[in-house]
Design an enzyme around this catalytic site. Structure first.
Site, PDB file in Angstrom:
ATOM      1  N   GLN A  35      -3.438  16.588   4.611  1.00 46.30           N
ATOM      2  CA  GLN A  35      -3.296  16.233   2.955  1.00 46.30           C
ATOM      3  C   GLN A  35      -4.547  16.943   2.741  1.00 46.30           C
ATOM      4  OE1 GLN A  35      -3.287  12.050   2.855  1.00 46.30           O
ATOM      5  NE2 GLN A  35      -1.250  11.552   3.945  1.00 46.30           N
ATOM      6  N   GLU A  45      -0.295   0.166  -5.581  1.00 49.04           N
ATOM      7  CA  GLU A  45      -0.816  -0.604  -6.561  1.00 49.04           C
ATOM      8  C   GLU A  45      -0.981   0.270  -8.069  1.00 49.04           C
ATOM      9  OE1 GLU A  45      -3.455  -3.603  -3.887  1.00 49.04           O
ATOM     10  OE2 GLU A  45      -4.666  -2.404  -5.296  1.00 49.04           O
ATOM     11  N   HIS A  72      -6.166  11.144   3.038  1.00 52.27           N
ATOM     12  CA  HIS A  72      -6.527  10.053   2.004  1.00 52.27           C
ATOM     13  C   HIS A  72      -8.135  10.569   1.314  1.00 52.27           C
ATOM     14  CE1 HIS A  72      -4.510   6.458   3.642  1.00 52.27           C
ATOM     15  NE2 HIS A  72      -3.485   7.508   3.701  1.00 52.27           N
ATOM     16  N   TYR A 130       1.191   0.654   9.662  1.00 55.92           N
ATOM     17  CA  TYR A 130       2.429   1.313   9.948  1.00 55.92           C
ATOM     18  C   TYR A 130       3.049   0.910  11.210  1.00 55.92           C
ATOM     19  CZ  TYR A 130       0.514   4.595   6.272  1.00 55.92           C
ATOM     20  OH  TYR A 130       0.437   4.961   4.977  1.00 55.92           O
TER      21      TYR A 130
END
Length: 382
Positions: free
Chosen positions: A97, A253, A159, A274
């Protein structure tokens, strides 16, 4: 009596809640399913394709746009044609990522040409979200420098958050994810894991930040207790700063950001780990800001925009959320700052949508990751 609730994502995609309800409390509820908008009510135009995992786009005063690609590339889009923009940080860590992320024009861009880029700086063993500043001049970036690196370094490639937004006072907000493997650190103010950071244009910490008196890393922290925030949008009319963040399995959220607040991750969450286990027995907890909207199952929200155009007149002032796993665009109907409903569109295209933006033409512009990095323009059906 203490209640322990297990939330399970069933194979069918339905959220099942199992548990014993105490007589004195009710569990928070995830948002109801979105209503699908009829595809005949809108049209999508392909503006450009061939991008390598596009991440963000910023419109320039002349109507052209700059686009960041996660592999470290920067493109200039003019009249549907993409061209390479040389320059940019030379220490981009692009793996998993990680990579080049957001770009934001300085409020005085028209006179200075200054832009800001967020990116993962470093190596697989030691990397962190960073902020790069440069000038866009003669189709290239010049006088570039990295003016901020979040603390501490991490050895993961997930992240990062890394969305950027300027506030009316000229300071810059930058979201910083908790690096996946360091989730408990999101509750620690003396680092930047799982925090929203507020910076001066030169990368320093403003003296009026909520924890400025604590010094060090805390001096940059605007709010903390977050997971992985990939959307941020300012409502200039009300001053509300909207953000959204990825939950694990469920528990994505939407939040209204407050200075000095703790958003609760990982102590309070509606998401599962997970492996299917509860991360925490608490959906919410005293002292934490509660989310305004929760998606379970996850949609993996990425971009976020407060629509301010004229083409979709009934949508003005509503939030637009692009979704990766959900492969759709979601419209959150806002009334007096409260989400009262949700519509989903573009699901029929089955594309991971990374970013959504207001176009200078009143249209909604999108960056789609698949099947071949695309720039899309959304307008009402004629």
């Amino acid at each position: 009596m203490i209640r322990l609730i297990q939330s399970v994502i069933a194979p069918s995609g339905l959220a099942l809640v199992l548990g014993v309800v105490s007589a004195c409390s009710q569990a928070p509820e995830a948002a109801p399913p979105a209503t699908d908008l009829d595809p005949a009510s809108y049209q999508v135009e392909l503006i450009a394709d061939g991008l390598l995992t596009p991440w963000d786009m910023a419109f320039l005063p002349d109507g052209s746009a700059l686009i960041s690609e996660r592999n470290g590339g920067i493109k200039h889009l003019r009249d549907g044609v993409l061209s390479d923009v040389p320059g940019g940080p030379d220490d981009v860590f692009a793996e998993g990522q990680a990579g080049l992320f957001d770009l934001a024009l300085s409020p005085d861009f028209e006179t200075t040409g200054v832009i800001y880029l967020s990116y993962a700086s470093g190596t697989a063993d030691a990397n962190t979200p960073a902020l790069y500043r440069a000038r866009f001049e003669a189709e290239r970036l010049v006088e570039g420098e990295t003016i901020f690196r979040a603390e501490p370094m991490r050895s993961t490639n997930a992240h990062y958050g890394a969305r950027l937004a300027f506030l009316p006072d000229g300071t810059l907000l930058m979201t910083a994810g908790e690096g996946f493997a360091y989730r408990e650190e999101a509750q620690v103010r003396s680092n930047h894991l799982g925090a929203v950071l507020r910076l001066n244009p030169d990368g320093s910490a403003p003296s009026d930040n909520p924890f400025a008196d604590e010094g060090g890393a805390a001096a940059y922290v605007y709010s903390y207790g977050h997971r992985n925030m990939q959307g941020i949008a300012l409502d200039a009319a009300t001053g509300t700063i909207w953000t959204h963040e990825h939950g694990p399995r469920g528990g994505d959220e939407l939040n209204a950001l407050n200075a000095g607040a703790n958003a609760g991750w990982p102590i309070a969450t509606m998401g599962l780990d997970y492996n299917g286990a509860r991360i925490s027995p608490f959906f919410d907890h005293d002292g934490f800001d509660a989310p305004e909207w929760v998606w379970t199952p996850s949609i993996a929200p990425s971009g976020l925009a407060l629509y301010d155009g004229d083409l979709f007149e009934d949508w003005r002032g509503d939030l637009l959320v692009s979704a990766l796993a959900g492969q759709a665009l979601h419209r959150l109907d806002l009334e007096d700052g409260v989400v009262v409903g949700e519509e989903r569109l573009l699901a029929e295209r089955r594309q991971r949508i990374r970013q959504v933006l207001n176009g200078p033409d009143g249209a909604i512009w999108l960056l789609a990751e698949s099947p071949d990095g695309q720039v899309l323009r959304l307008t009402p059906a004629q």
